[in-house]
Design a protein around this motif. Structure first.
Motif, PDB file in Angstrom:
ATOM      1  N   GLY A 151       0.878  -1.294   0.174  1.00  0.00           N
ATOM      2  CA  GLY A 151       0.171   0.339   0.146  1.00  0.00           C
ATOM      3  C   GLY A 151       0.738   1.556   0.070  1.00  0.00           C
ATOM      4  N   ILE A 152      -0.139   2.709   0.412  1.00  0.00           N
ATOM      5  CA  ILE A 152       0.748   3.808  -0.038  1.00  0.00           C
ATOM      6  C   ILE A 152       0.845   4.122   1.379  1.00  0.00           C
ATOM      7  CG2 ILE A 152       0.969   6.062  -0.915  1.00  0.00           C
ATOM      8  CD1 ILE A 152      -0.396   4.445  -3.431  1.00  0.00           C
ATOM      9  N   ALA A 153       2.119   4.063   1.803  1.00  0.00           N
ATOM     10  CA  ALA A 153       2.325   5.264   3.330  1.00  0.00           C
ATOM     11  C   ALA A 153       0.911   6.644   3.487  1.00  0.00           C
ATOM     12  CB  ALA A 153       3.629   5.565   3.521  1.00  0.00           C
ATOM     13  N   ALA A 154       0.483   6.899   4.196  1.00  0.00           N
ATOM     14  CA  ALA A 154      -0.246   7.947   4.612  1.00  0.00           C
ATOM     15  C   ALA A 154       0.111   9.418   4.244  1.00  0.00           C
ATOM     16  CB  ALA A 154      -1.619   8.700   5.241  1.00  0.00           C
ATOM     17  N   ASP A 155       1.198   9.257   4.926  1.00  0.00           N
ATOM     18  CA  ASP A 155       2.315  10.596   5.193  1.00  0.00           C
ATOM     19  C   ASP A 155       2.594  11.123   3.599  1.00  0.00           C
ATOM     20  OD1 ASP A 155       4.090   8.172   4.857  1.00  0.00           O
ATOM     21  OD2 ASP A 155       5.798   9.663   5.622  1.00  0.00           O
ATOM     22  N   ILE A 156       2.631  10.291   2.909  1.00  0.00           N
ATOM     23  CA  ILE A 156       3.384  10.170   1.100  1.00  0.00           C
ATOM     24  C   ILE A 156       2.409  10.236  -0.235  1.00  0.00           C
ATOM     25  CG2 ILE A 156       6.260   9.672   1.646  1.00  0.00           C
ATOM     26  CD1 ILE A 156       5.079   7.194   0.309  1.00  0.00           C
ATOM     27  N   ARG A 157       0.669  10.022   0.147  1.00  0.00           N
ATOM     28  CA  ARG A 157       0.087   9.394  -0.410  1.00  0.00           C
ATOM     29  C   ARG A 157      -0.756  11.707  -1.944  1.00  0.00           C
ATOM     30  NH1 ARG A 157      -4.969   7.477   1.310  1.00  0.00           N
ATOM     31  NH2 ARG A 157      -3.717   6.035   2.080  1.00  0.00           N
ATOM     32  N   ASP A 158       0.140  12.322  -1.026  1.00  0.00           N
ATOM     33  CA  ASP A 158      -0.339  13.496  -1.544  1.00  0.00           C
ATOM     34  C   ASP A 158       1.140  13.722  -2.327  1.00  0.00           C
ATOM     35  OD1 ASP A 158      -2.812  13.965   0.099  1.00  0.00           O
ATOM     36  OD2 ASP A 158      -1.617  15.281   1.335  1.00  0.00           O
ATOM     37  N   ARG A 159       1.560  13.508  -2.188  1.00  0.00           N
ATOM     38  CA  ARG A 159       3.304  13.355  -3.273  1.00  0.00           C
ATOM     39  C   ARG A 159       4.073  12.523  -4.128  1.00  0.00           C
ATOM     40  NH1 ARG A 159       7.770  13.532   0.275  1.00  0.00           N
ATOM     41  NH2 ARG A 159       9.454  14.557  -0.445  1.00  0.00           N
ATOM     42  N   ILE A 160       2.665  11.165  -4.013  1.00  0.00           N
ATOM     43  CA  ILE A 160       3.405  10.311  -5.258  1.00  0.00           C
ATOM     44  C   ILE A 160       3.379  10.619  -6.287  1.00  0.00           C
ATOM     45  CG2 ILE A 160       2.891   8.366  -3.701  1.00  0.00           C
ATOM     46  CD1 ILE A 160      -0.033   8.035  -5.277  1.00  0.00           C
ATOM     47  N   PHE A 161       2.332  11.748  -7.390  1.00  0.00           N
ATOM     48  CA  PHE A 161       2.077  12.944  -8.572  1.00  0.00           C
ATOM     49  C   PHE A 161       2.951  13.170  -9.063  1.00  0.00           C
ATOM     50  CE2 PHE A 161      -1.841  10.063  -7.861  1.00  0.00           C
ATOM     51  CZ  PHE A 161      -2.111   9.474  -8.642  1.00  0.00           C
ATOM     52  N   ASP A 162       3.302  13.843  -7.450  1.00  0.00           N
ATOM     53  CA  ASP A 162       4.927  14.569  -7.979  1.00  0.00           C
ATOM     54  C   ASP A 162       6.109  14.685  -8.557  1.00  0.00           C
ATOM     55  OD1 ASP A 162       3.715  16.755  -6.586  1.00  0.00           O
ATOM     56  OD2 ASP A 162       5.058  16.668  -4.583  1.00  0.00           O
ATOM     57  N   PRO A 163       7.185  15.413  -9.934  1.00  0.00           N
ATOM     58  CA  PRO A 163       7.795  14.678 -10.512  1.00  0.00           C
ATOM     59  C   PRO A 163       9.157  14.353  -9.552  1.00  0.00           C
ATOM     60  CG  PRO A 163       7.357  17.902  -9.838  1.00  0.00           C
ATOM     61  CD  PRO A 163       6.461  16.531  -9.652  1.00  0.00           C
TER      62      PRO A 163
END
Length: 531
Positions: free
Chosen positions: A464-476
């Motif tokens: 899964g995806i850690a909650a603290d990086i979910r908003d950053r996974i689409f960042d370049p």
């Protein structure tokens, strides 16, 4: 930055005054006119003992006019205008002459042994007043904007030569006034009162000021011209107070009020130059910052493009290496398995075409031309991607399940770009399962229609995806994989959003991650087709 004629349209000498500047200029003149009306009834009142203020007045006038001259010389270094050079010369001469005017003023520096003839001070004042008025008129009549007005050659040498000429001229004027005071026209009866001959000076000054105003008014007016008109208007008020309302009597209220107007007029252009210089510096700073940001953006875009190409090409290249290795193993057997080796080579060829198509898809992503968007059945597109991925997933002991809508799922899209999106999501899901050992490794791809949109989900049973990086996974350039480049998801979202859809991630229960994206169903609207 210059216009078609090579001029600088944002400089004081070429920029047209705006409405705010016009209103401010008229406001200043109105305020000075009101001050004139207030001082007029008291103009002939004598203020004895006030000559002690003259050194302070002279020092202020000297600093203001010298600074104005310096800024005008700086403006000339950019504009190269002969008229601006002339104006800078006038301010420099006026500033230099104010010092000997104060030093020779009767009763001011007498305790220091300076007691020249009483005619020296009015002679210097006459030359200063008439010389400055003449230079303003010459500036107004100059042929600004024509090739003949531009001065060629080294700027520093031109300015240095002009400064030296003015210094020599000022020294000569003072020397002539001091040595020839007894032989030159007498303007003073005594230390306070003038002779009738002095009336020629204010009359000539008024004529020159009026001619300068007329020339500036009738010609094309720049911002500098507007403020020079304010200067001339202020000097006219000064003459009116000193020589007419004040009776040309020194140290009277009219005389001092006129000096105040003179200092105010000298300060006008200085304040405008300082203000405009600050504005230009701020504009230059913003321009440099914008250029730097644009350059960084271009570098980032190049890095992003390079990383995207490397990211997208890695997948088919890895598949080609795997297929070629498998083909070699089939051929190395005691009894070569030609059929299996042929199948492996066919997969190499197919993946080679896939790599070429991937490059074409990335190139199309940076183009605004969208004519390659055609009706696409997402179900058939996903089936083809799953078939191509079977070899890799089988080697990684990963199972791919599809739950596709039974009926076709039509969208209008660029097929190559949609393949990139789905391939990225499937490849990421397979990579996420590489560390899973305690549960089945499953990737499930689902499609269905939902409210006028086509919904595609790719889910896995990984960590899964850690909650603290979910908003950053689409960042370049952000990646959770040590060897990752962090470009796949960013470009996938860019492609989906460019097609009018949306891409997001959520948690899978009890473990894993789910990536969803939607696209408008059916043919795109006219607006969307032109994106």
């Amino acid at each position: 930055m210059t216009d078609a004629t090579g001029r600088h349209p944002f400089l004081l000498t070429t920029a047209a005054p705006n409405r705010r500047q016009r209103r401010l200029a008229w406001g200043i003149l109105a305020a000075l006119a009101c001050a004139l009306l207030v001082a007029a009834p008291f103009a002939r009142l004598i203020l004895p003992g006030t000559e002690i203020v003259i050194p302070a007045y002279a020092a202020a006038a000297f600093l203001v006019e010298i600074l104005t001259s310096a800024l005008l010389f700086a403006l000339f270094s950019v504009d190269r205008s002969r008229s601006v050079l002339l104006l800078a010369t006038g301010y420099l001469l006026s500033g230099l002459l104010v010092l000997p005017w104060a030093l020779t003023f009767p009763g001011v520096f007498t305790p220091l042994g300076l007691d020249p003839d009483i005619q020296v001070t009015p002679l210097i004042a006459a030359v200063r007043r008439l010389g400055f008025a003449g230079i303003i008129l010459a500036y107004a009549l100059a042929k600004k904007g024509r090739p003949g007005d531009r001065i060629r050659g080294p700027v520093g040498r031109v300015i240095a030569g002009r400064v030296a000429l003015v210094l020599a001229g000022a020294a000569g004027i003072v020397l002539l006034a001091v040595l020839g005071a007894g032989r030159l026209p007498a303007f003073m009866q005594d230390a306070r009162n003038v002779t009738p001959l002095w009336s020629v000076v204010p009359a000539a000054s008024v004529a020159l000021y009026s001619a300068g105003l007329a020339a500036l008014w009738t010609r094309s007016r720049s911002t500098l011209d507007l403020w020079l008109m304010v200067v001339l208007g202020t000097l006219l008020i000064e003459i009116l107070l000193i020589s007419y309302l004040g009776g040309a009597t020194r140290l009277s209220v009219g005389w001092w009020a006129g000096r105040f107007f003179g200092l105010a007029s000298a300060s006008v252009v200085l304040l405008v130059l300082l203000s405009e210089t600050t504005t230009l510096l701020a504009r230059l700073a913003r321009s440099v910052r914008s250029e730097r940001l644009a350059r960084e953006s271009r570098l980032t875009a190049m890095e992003a493009l390079s990383a995207s190409i490397a990211h997208e090409i890695n997948q088919p290249l890895a598949s080609m290496v795997t297929s070629a290795s498998a083909g070699l193993r089939w051929l190395d057997k005691d009894v070569p398995r030609v059929g299996e080796a042929r199948s492996a080579l066919e997969r190499v060829v197919r993946d080679g075409h896939r790599a070429r198509d991937t490059v074409d898809g990335i190139r199309n992503l940076f183009r605004t031309d969208t004519r390659e968007r055609v009706p696409v059945d997402l179900n058939r597109l996903i089936e083809g991607i799953v078939r191509r991925s079977e070899e890799e997933t089988r080697l990684g002991q990963v199972s791919i399940e599809t739950r596709l809508q039974q009926s076709p799922l039509p969208v209008t899209a660029n097929p190559l770009q949609m393949e990139q999106v789905v391939s990225n999501l499937v490849a990421n899901a397979v990579d996420a399962l590489s560390t899973v050992t305690d549960r089945p490794r499953i990737v499930r791809v689902t499609t269905r229609s939902q409210g006028g949109s086509a919904l595609v989900t790719v889910e896995d049973t990984g960590p899964g995806i850690a909650a603290d990086i979910r908003d950053r996974i689409f960042d370049p350039f952000f990646s959770t994989k040590p060897e990752g480049m962090g470009m796949g998801l960013m470009f996938s979202r860019s492609i989906v959003e460019d097609h009018g859809g949306r891409l997001w991630a959520s948690d899978n229960r009890p473990s894993g991650a789910v990536f969803h994206f939607t696209l408008p169903s059916g043919p795109a609207s006219g607006a969307e087709a032109g994106r």
